[in-house]
Design a protein around this motif. Structure first.
Motif, PDB file in Angstrom:
ATOM      1  N   CYS A 121       0.764  -1.226   0.030  1.00  0.00           N
ATOM      2  CA  CYS A 121       0.161   0.059  -0.133  1.00  0.00           C
ATOM      3  C   CYS A 121       0.828   1.254  -0.034  1.00  0.00           C
ATOM      4  O   CYS A 121       0.425   2.307   0.183  1.00  0.00           O
ATOM      5  CB  CYS A 121      -0.855   0.041   1.423  1.00  0.00           C
ATOM      6  SG  CYS A 121      -2.319  -0.990   0.937  1.00  0.00           S
ATOM      7  N   TYR A 150      -3.038   4.716   5.559  1.00  0.00           N
ATOM      8  CA  TYR A 150      -2.255   3.428   6.110  1.00  0.00           C
ATOM      9  C   TYR A 150      -1.012   3.168   5.173  1.00  0.00           C
ATOM     10  O   TYR A 150       0.268   2.889   5.735  1.00  0.00           O
ATOM     11  CB  TYR A 150      -3.252   2.318   5.694  1.00  0.00           C
ATOM     12  CG  TYR A 150      -2.590   0.879   6.093  1.00  0.00           C
ATOM     13  CD1 TYR A 150      -2.475   0.298   7.212  1.00  0.00           C
ATOM     14  CD2 TYR A 150      -2.332   0.151   4.683  1.00  0.00           C
ATOM     15  CE1 TYR A 150      -1.753  -1.024   7.188  1.00  0.00           C
ATOM     16  CE2 TYR A 150      -1.607  -1.279   4.863  1.00  0.00           C
ATOM     17  CZ  TYR A 150      -1.461  -1.631   6.062  1.00  0.00           C
ATOM     18  OH  TYR A 150      -0.837  -3.006   6.160  1.00  0.00           O
ATOM     19  N   HIS A 178       2.450  -8.176   0.110  1.00  0.00           N
ATOM     20  CA  HIS A 178       1.175  -8.052  -0.755  1.00  0.00           C
ATOM     21  C   HIS A 178       0.254  -9.069  -0.449  1.00  0.00           C
ATOM     22  O   HIS A 178       0.191 -10.124  -0.619  1.00  0.00           O
ATOM     23  CB  HIS A 178       1.793  -8.358  -2.321  1.00  0.00           C
ATOM     24  CG  HIS A 178       2.550  -7.325  -3.022  1.00  0.00           C
ATOM     25  ND1 HIS A 178       2.244  -6.622  -4.021  1.00  0.00           N
ATOM     26  CD2 HIS A 178       3.915  -6.690  -2.617  1.00  0.00           C
ATOM     27  CE1 HIS A 178       3.055  -5.763  -4.574  1.00  0.00           C
ATOM     28  NE2 HIS A 178       4.267  -5.845  -3.537  1.00  0.00           N
ATOM     29  N   ASN A 179      -1.228  -8.402   0.138  1.00  0.00           N
ATOM     30  CA  ASN A 179      -2.131  -9.000   0.315  1.00  0.00           C
ATOM     31  C   ASN A 179      -2.007 -10.696   0.549  1.00  0.00           C
ATOM     32  O   ASN A 179      -1.953 -11.339  -0.240  1.00  0.00           O
ATOM     33  CB  ASN A 179      -3.130  -8.977  -0.685  1.00  0.00           C
ATOM     34  CG  ASN A 179      -4.559  -9.186  -0.220  1.00  0.00           C
ATOM     35  OD1 ASN A 179      -4.921  -9.888   0.571  1.00  0.00           O
ATOM     36  ND2 ASN A 179      -5.437  -8.398  -0.603  1.00  0.00           N
ATOM     37  N   ALA A 194     -10.153  -9.291   0.847  1.00  0.00           N
ATOM     38  CA  ALA A 194     -10.962  -9.804  -0.314  1.00  0.00           C
ATOM     39  C   ALA A 194     -10.949 -11.460  -0.289  1.00  0.00           C
ATOM     40  O   ALA A 194     -12.001 -11.966  -0.452  1.00  0.00           O
ATOM     41  CB  ALA A 194     -10.641  -9.490  -1.433  1.00  0.00           C
ATOM     42  N   ALA A 197     -13.423 -12.465   2.615  1.00  0.00           N
ATOM     43  CA  ALA A 197     -14.438 -11.933   2.219  1.00  0.00           C
ATOM     44  C   ALA A 197     -15.353 -12.756   1.422  1.00  0.00           C
ATOM     45  O   ALA A 197     -16.744 -13.095   1.443  1.00  0.00           O
ATOM     46  CB  ALA A 197     -14.444 -10.217   2.257  1.00  0.00           C
ATOM     47  N   LEU A 198     -14.652 -13.047   0.187  1.00  0.00           N
ATOM     48  CA  LEU A 198     -15.194 -13.870  -0.847  1.00  0.00           C
ATOM     49  C   LEU A 198     -15.364 -14.970  -0.566  1.00  0.00           C
ATOM     50  O   LEU A 198     -16.548 -15.589  -0.816  1.00  0.00           O
ATOM     51  CB  LEU A 198     -14.506 -13.379  -2.239  1.00  0.00           C
ATOM     52  CG  LEU A 198     -14.688 -12.285  -2.571  1.00  0.00           C
ATOM     53  CD1 LEU A 198     -13.721 -11.915  -3.826  1.00  0.00           C
ATOM     54  CD2 LEU A 198     -15.858 -11.373  -3.137  1.00  0.00           C
ATOM     55  N   MET A 213     -20.046  -7.941  -4.698  1.00  0.00           N
ATOM     56  CA  MET A 213     -18.856  -7.431  -4.842  1.00  0.00           C
ATOM     57  C   MET A 213     -18.495  -6.310  -4.744  1.00  0.00           C
ATOM     58  O   MET A 213     -19.361  -5.532  -5.647  1.00  0.00           O
ATOM     59  CB  MET A 213     -18.142  -8.365  -5.884  1.00  0.00           C
ATOM     60  CG  MET A 213     -16.732  -7.982  -6.238  1.00  0.00           C
ATOM     61  SD  MET A 213     -16.327  -8.776  -7.969  1.00  0.00           S
ATOM     62  CE  MET A 213     -16.317 -10.417  -7.510  1.00  0.00           C
ATOM     63  N   ARG A 284      -2.932  -4.353  -8.906  1.00  0.00           N
ATOM     64  CA  ARG A 284      -1.581  -4.281  -7.971  1.00  0.00           C
ATOM     65  C   ARG A 284      -0.977  -5.821  -8.185  1.00  0.00           C
ATOM     66  O   ARG A 284      -1.897  -6.854  -8.389  1.00  0.00           O
ATOM     67  CB  ARG A 284      -2.065  -3.900  -6.499  1.00  0.00           C
ATOM     68  CG  ARG A 284      -0.831  -4.379  -5.713  1.00  0.00           C
ATOM     69  CD  ARG A 284      -1.191  -4.132  -4.157  1.00  0.00           C
ATOM     70  NE  ARG A 284      -1.272  -2.495  -4.139  1.00  0.00           N
ATOM     71  CZ  ARG A 284      -1.828  -1.948  -3.123  1.00  0.00           C
ATOM     72  NH1 ARG A 284      -2.514  -2.541  -2.225  1.00  0.00           N
ATOM     73  NH2 ARG A 284      -1.453  -0.400  -3.289  1.00  0.00           N
TER      74      ARG A 284
HETATM   75  N1  GDD Z   1     -12.454  -6.806   1.700  1.00  0.00           N
HETATM   76  C1  GDD Z   1     -13.228  -6.997   0.378  1.00  0.00           C
HETATM   77  N2  GDD Z   1     -14.468  -7.471   0.807  1.00  0.00           N
HETATM   78  N3  GDD Z   1     -12.589  -6.366  -0.737  1.00  0.00           N
HETATM   79  C2  GDD Z   1     -13.626  -6.892  -1.668  1.00  0.00           C
HETATM   80  C3  GDD Z   1     -14.866  -7.223  -1.627  1.00  0.00           C
HETATM   81  C4  GDD Z   1     -15.231  -7.492  -0.155  1.00  0.00           C
HETATM   82  O1  GDD Z   1     -16.477  -7.941   0.011  1.00  0.00           O
HETATM   83  N4  GDD Z   1     -15.597  -7.176  -2.706  1.00  0.00           N
HETATM   84  C5  GDD Z   1     -14.551  -6.790  -3.570  1.00  0.00           C
HETATM   85  N5  GDD Z   1     -13.611  -6.401  -3.024  1.00  0.00           N
HETATM   86  C6  GDD Z   1     -12.298  -5.586  -3.534  1.00  0.00           C
HETATM   87  C7  GDD Z   1     -11.920  -4.522  -2.888  1.00  0.00           C
HETATM   88  O2  GDD Z   1     -12.818  -3.364  -3.075  1.00  0.00           O
HETATM   89  C8  GDD Z   1     -10.644  -4.257  -3.604  1.00  0.00           C
HETATM   90  O3  GDD Z   1     -10.749  -3.632  -4.766  1.00  0.00           O
HETATM   91  C9  GDD Z   1      -9.996  -5.742  -3.785  1.00  0.00           C
HETATM   92  O4  GDD Z   1     -11.313  -6.566  -3.580  1.00  0.00           O
HETATM   93  C10 GDD Z   1      -9.060  -6.196  -2.842  1.00  0.00           C
HETATM   94  O5  GDD Z   1      -9.498  -6.177  -1.480  1.00  0.00           O
HETATM   95  P1  GDD Z   1      -8.785  -6.358   0.023  1.00  0.00           P
HETATM   96  O6  GDD Z   1      -8.253  -7.611  -0.156  1.00  0.00           O
HETATM   97  O7  GDD Z   1      -9.795  -5.972   0.928  1.00  0.00           O
HETATM   98  O8  GDD Z   1      -7.651  -4.980  -0.091  1.00  0.00           O
HETATM   99  P2  GDD Z   1      -6.323  -4.526  -0.970  1.00  0.00           P
HETATM  100  O9  GDD Z   1      -5.835  -5.556  -1.700  1.00  0.00           O
HETATM  101  O10 GDD Z   1      -6.813  -3.456  -1.743  1.00  0.00           O
HETATM  102  O11 GDD Z   1      -5.360  -3.926   0.065  1.00  0.00           O
HETATM  103  C11 GDD Z   1      -4.876  -5.109   0.857  1.00  0.00           C
HETATM  104  O12 GDD Z   1      -3.724  -5.481   0.714  1.00  0.00           O
HETATM  105  C12 GDD Z   1      -2.535  -4.499   1.160  1.00  0.00           C
HETATM  106  C13 GDD Z   1      -1.256  -5.221   0.684  1.00  0.00           C
HETATM  107  O13 GDD Z   1      -1.418  -5.641  -0.511  1.00  0.00           O
HETATM  108  C14 GDD Z   1      -5.164  -4.315   2.331  1.00  0.00           C
HETATM  109  O14 GDD Z   1      -5.240  -5.460   3.649  1.00  0.00           O
HETATM  110  C15 GDD Z   1      -3.890  -3.533   2.833  1.00  0.00           C
HETATM  111  O15 GDD Z   1      -4.177  -2.978   4.057  1.00  0.00           O
HETATM  112  C16 GDD Z   1      -2.924  -4.235   2.609  1.00  0.00           C
HETATM  113  O16 GDD Z   1      -1.660  -3.496   2.929  1.00  0.00           O
END
Ligand code: GDD
Ligand code: NAD
Length: 325
Positions: A121, A150, A178-179, A194, A197-198, A213, A284
């Protein structure tokens, strides 16, 4: 003599897996966190429930000296936690306070080396606008323009660790995760990312039903399974390379493709309803050229394997929660 490790944030997702691995290697481990791991007991030799924003807690944590210190404690979560803006002040204050305390208190203690978990991030938003060609090579970090507070805190803290290394001779190692996903991560507390959550939404939906989503699903990401995250972190810690270096997968998928993979694992066909929500950067992916060059290793486990294990764990959590009165 038995080597000693300190895991700050050892009650969290990555921290609890790391503690297990360090114990497996035969180290003596102290863990510190606001809470104990929620899903299985910690094998740490000493688990301190404490607040690392308090310097007295950090001083106590460091007592006895350590060969390896892993600083994973942070106020963090997925898009629904870090990208809404609601928690910006707390995220910046809490995580920066922990890092300031840890480094300052370490000046008076015997510490071999310290590992800091930064995040993808911190990369500039302007390099992550094209979902098909995001740029996340380590040297692309500047001019800095993270899209979240963050990310700015992570960038500040990376610089803080390097400043202490330069001025006080600390041995630091910095990873940009990375995630990271896998069993025993947040899945239903508002901090879930994600993958969890998914998996949860798909596990809860009846076959032929529908899930929500956030966004159009064309945004891209890569997801790294927890075991490879721990492996990469230990390899970096014990190498001669300071970092910062990406620890992530380079198997990029759109969120639509990702959901389709989970449905296949679950054996369900579901409709996707795209809704407004916090989406973060458009694309990303981890660039693994540097880690491969410096450590002679890079994550290579297919996404689907870790995803199947994670889905199984989350589906079991969902069943258990549903069976509770
Ligand atoms: N969380 C979540 N929940 N994300 C969803 C959902 C849902 O129900 N539906 C779709 N998404 C989409 C989000 O909108 C985002 O575009 C993508 O899935 C990934 O979401 P996340 O996994 O929540 O976060 P991220 O990849 O954008 O960022 C995360 O990873 C970073 C490191 O790579 C976060 O945890 C950051 O804090 C972390 O630093
Ligand atoms: P997590 O939230 O599960 O773990 C962080 C732990 O820090 C939690 O258990 C929390 O209770 C603890 N903590 C927070 N404030 C504290 C305080 N004041 N005192 C003591 N403990 C405190 O998150 P995680 O996924 O295990 O992430 C670990 C580290 O890796 C974090 O620094 C995070 O920013 C970083 N990171 C994680 C990811 C990921 O995808 N999981 C990606 C990039 C960076």
């Amino acid at each position: 003599m038995t080597k000693r490790a300190l895991v700050l944030g050892g009650g969290g997702f990555i921290g609890s897996h790391l503690v297990r691995r360090l114990k497996h290697e035969g180290m003596w481990v102290r863990s510190v966190d606001l809470k104990r791991p929620p899903y299985s007991p910690s094998p740490a030799d000493d688990f301190v429930v404490g607040d690392l924003r308090d310097p007295a807690c950090v001083r106590h944590a460091l007592e006895g000296g350590f060969d390896e210190v892993y600083q994973l404690a942070a106020d963090m979560g997925g898009a629904g936690f870090v990208f809404t803006g609601e928690h910006d002040a707390a995220i910046m204050h809490n995580s920066a306070q922990i890092n300031l305390n840890v480094l300052e208190c370490m000046r008076n203690e015997r510490v071999g080396r310290i590992f800091y978990s930064s995040s993808a991030c911190m990369y500039p938003e302007y390099n992550q606008l094209d979902p098909d060609n995001p740029r996340c090579s380590e040297e692309s970090a500047y001019p800095a323009a993270p899209d979240s507070e963050y990310g700015w805190e992570k960038l500040f803290s990376e610089r803080l660790y390097f400043a202490y290394a330069r001025n006080y001779g600390f041995t630091v190692r910095i990873a940009r995760y990375h995630n990271i996903f896998g069993p025993e991560g947040s899945w239903n507390d508002g901090r879930e990312k994600a993958p969890a959550a998914l998996c949860r939404k798909i596990a809860m939906a009846p076959d032929g039903g529908e899930i929500e989503m956030w966004g159009d699903g064309k945004q891209t990401r890569s997801f790294l399974y927890i075991d490879e995250c721990v492996e990469g972190s230990l390899r970096l810690m014990r190498s001669d390379f300071t970092g910062p270096v990406n620890i992530g997968s380079d198997e990029m998928v759109s969120i639509n493709q990702f959901a389709a993979m989970i449905m296949e694992i679950a054996g369900k066909q579901l409709r996707i309803r795209h809704v407004d929500g916090p989406t973060g950067v458009r694309g990303r992916n981890s660039d693994n050229a540097l880690i491969a060059e410096k450590l002679g290793w890079a994550p290579d486990r297919p996404l689907v394997e870790g995803l199947a294990e994670t889905y199984r764990w989350i589906a079991a959590q969902v069943r258990e929660a549903a069976s509770r009165p």
